[in-house]
Design an enzyme around this catalytic site. Structure first.
Site, PDB file in Angstrom:
ATOM      1  N   GLU A   1      41.406  44.894  51.172  1.00 37.84           N
ATOM      2  CA  GLU A   1      40.709  43.723  49.772  1.00 37.84           C
ATOM      3  C   GLU A   1      40.164  42.739  50.767  1.00 37.84           C
ATOM      4  O   GLU A   1      41.025  41.764  51.638  1.00 37.84           O
ATOM      5  CB  GLU A   1      42.518  43.722  48.949  1.00 37.84           C
ATOM      6  CG  GLU A   1      42.812  45.344  48.372  1.00 37.84           C
ATOM      7  CD  GLU A   1      43.696  44.989  47.113  1.00 37.84           C
ATOM      8  OE1 GLU A   1      43.317  44.002  46.827  1.00 37.84           O
ATOM      9  OE2 GLU A   1      43.821  45.734  46.292  1.00 37.84           O
TER      10      GLU A   1
ATOM     11  N   ARG B   1      50.027  49.032  44.908  1.00 37.99           N
ATOM     12  CA  ARG B   1      49.691  48.467  45.820  1.00 37.99           C
ATOM     13  C   ARG B   1      48.719  49.968  46.677  1.00 37.99           C
ATOM     14  O   ARG B   1      49.058  50.773  46.555  1.00 37.99           O
ATOM     15  CB  ARG B   1      49.865  48.170  46.827  1.00 37.99           C
ATOM     16  CG  ARG B   1      51.208  46.548  46.068  1.00 37.99           C
ATOM     17  CD  ARG B   1      49.658  45.144  46.010  1.00 37.99           C
ATOM     18  NE  ARG B   1      50.398  43.856  45.899  1.00 37.99           N
ATOM     19  CZ  ARG B   1      50.783  44.214  44.724  1.00 37.99           C
ATOM     20  NH1 ARG B   1      49.687  44.464  43.839  1.00 37.99           N
ATOM     21  NH2 ARG B   1      51.175  42.651  44.031  1.00 37.99           N
TER      22      ARG B   1
ATOM     23  N   HIS C   1      40.715  44.960  41.894  1.00 40.88           N
ATOM     24  CA  HIS C   1      42.321  44.383  42.007  1.00 40.88           C
ATOM     25  C   HIS C   1      42.116  43.342  40.335  1.00 40.88           C
ATOM     26  O   HIS C   1      42.825  41.956  40.420  1.00 40.88           O
ATOM     27  CB  HIS C   1      42.696  43.546  42.922  1.00 40.88           C
ATOM     28  CG  HIS C   1      44.793  43.122  43.169  1.00 40.88           C
ATOM     29  ND1 HIS C   1      44.700  43.669  43.964  1.00 40.88           N
ATOM     30  CD2 HIS C   1      45.167  42.841  42.656  1.00 40.88           C
ATOM     31  CE1 HIS C   1      46.202  43.509  44.753  1.00 40.88           C
ATOM     32  NE2 HIS C   1      46.480  43.518  43.124  1.00 40.88           N
TER      33      HIS C   1
END
Lengths: 309, 309
Positions: B256, B227, B274
């Site tokens: 994000e 993360r 991602h």
């Protein structure tokens, strides 16, 4: 007058070998047009295996004792012709097959998991809260390896750890952990990903034909870390355009350097500039072998890595 | 009036789950502003684990029985707070750790073997007869894995086949084939490549600090598939700009979607949106677990994959 042997480097990208050779040899570079009187002194030429020999030049070199091929592959070198002239050819076997296999796996991941496309997508500001790129898992994908030499075996070991199922085909059967398909066409039919890892010779130019490409199919990925000549490149481009082939990830091309215009509007491609085997460590290994072969030929000792076949 | 349970999807990118749920449930999407009278009917909310819970909303839902986290990670979900309210949270464990590991290896190859850069170089017409990009071999590169959970172990297996030497660090020792470093700083000092593969919690936000980044050093590669919060992202950017860090290959970011402007002039980066765990197969696995958890809660049966800790 110098008594040092003279060496002639043939291809421009090998010019950077000069500093490693000029401690022992007088080094000339073909593209700089060495004077004609040098020709009588050239004892070895340094070449890369993906270029054709300049036979007319070789015939003008009365004291040539060695064709020192810097690379592992020597597909464009007419070894028979050299042998008929009593001219040995050396190369650099076994120094970069694992690096080439790493690159092949990198091309599979870059294409299947959309790493190149994802990087472009993010930098273009196309990643939004509504979008999430989905990619196929490698799990259970069927990989067909064309040519189970050192490179092919190294690709197979990596593919297995990534949960892919491995099959292969090559013209000669050999003991292997992985099943051999009956033909390259059967291999393509049974594969999601086809990795071309064979050596090129007269027998397999155009082996990956339109029929093989279409057997791999609309969701198939074609990877080439061998030589451009093994593929029918026009058929690859046409199949990518029509959707008959899903993706291609290519490190080698029929004509190198590749012309980007040929690929500008061809979808679903990852293209690298013949870097699969060009690692710093591999180049050091190639250089070491070449230096040993040059020393051997000028000292009248046995060559370290002559091409035997 | 319908007797079907009602489910509320919270994040836009999960909107595509709608067709798989509306066969059994009345499905509402938070961003479409469902009418207030629906709130009394919501029995479950569907969330992604990298987003904070809307606690104010949850407090307005009198019949909420489940927080169904679609993803494997649930780092932004305050599980303790839910537990204190008697509200179970489910997630999707073990469905995509191998895919995440594949992507991590893909990022290593894309960065080290310059696959993204090579593709750009070729397409820009920069490949000439004089140029040959050399890249470092992966052979013998020392990989440090932060977090030896399912993802970290899967990365380690792949790295070994590619001839890299594996070490790891995690806050708790555990039996492993690979040696554990004394600290994350010691791991970074001893590594050429640092792969961040840990779960995020309050204890490790900013774990990869300026000091750790500088210990990895000017030829080091930082890979993050965990993360964004685990990294001091400002320190990463600053170290890449100054050359104190060699390369970064990142799939996750502090905010994000990542803002491309933040990275536009940061050198030596490979960036993916991602996608490490977002494979079609993993999403199918997550969907299956979520459907089972939803069915269980509405039928009064034991949950399939509740978060236990």
């Amino acid at each position: 007058m110098t008594t040092r042997p003279a060496v002639l480097i043939m291809q421009r990208h090998l010019g950077q070998l000069t500093p490693f050779l000029e401690g022992s040899y007088d080094v000339y570079r073909f593209w700089e047009g060495p004077p004609a009187e040098v020709e009588a002194r050239i004892g070895a030429i340094v070449v890369a295996g993906e270029f054709e020999l300049d036979k007319a030049l070789i015939e003008r070199l009365p004291n040539l004792k060695l064709v020192a091929c810097f690379t592992s592959g020597y597909d464009r070198i007419d070894v028979e012709w050299c042998r008929a002239r009593g001219l040995p050819v050396t190369h650099a076997p076994g120094v970069n097959h694992e690096d080439v296999a790493d690159h092949a796996i990198g091309l599979i991941l870059a294409a299947r998991r959309k790493i190149v496309e994802g990087d472009r997508h993010l930098r273009a500001g196309e990643w939004t809260p509504e979008t999430r790129i989905l990619t196929p898992s490698l799990k259970g994908q069927k990989v067909g390896i064309v040519g189970l030499g050192l490179i092919g075996q190294a690709v197979a070991r990596r593919a297995e750890v990534m949960r892919m199922a491995v099959r292969w085909w090559g013209p000669r059967d050999r003991p292997a952990h992985w099943p051999r398909a009956a033909s390259v066409l059967e291999l393509a039919k049974a594969s999601d990903i086809l990795v071309v890892a064979c050596r090129v010779d007269d027998s397999n130019v155009g082996l990956i034909s339109k029929e093989v490409i279409e057997a791999l199919g609309p969701s198939g990925l074609l990877v080439n870390v061998s030589r451009g000549q093994v593929l029918d490149e026009a058929a690859v481009i046409s199949a990518l355009r029509s959707g008959a082939l899903g993706q291609a990830a290519l490190d080698v091309f029929t004509h190198e350097p590749a012309d980007p215009a040929d690929w500008a509007d061809v979808p679903n491609t990852v293209l690298t500039p013949h870097t699969a085997g060009a690692t710093t460590e591999a180049v050091q290994g190639m250089l070491m072998l070449m230096v040993q072969n040059l020393a051997a030929v000028f000292n009248g000792e046995p060559l370290k890595t002559p091409i035997q076949n």
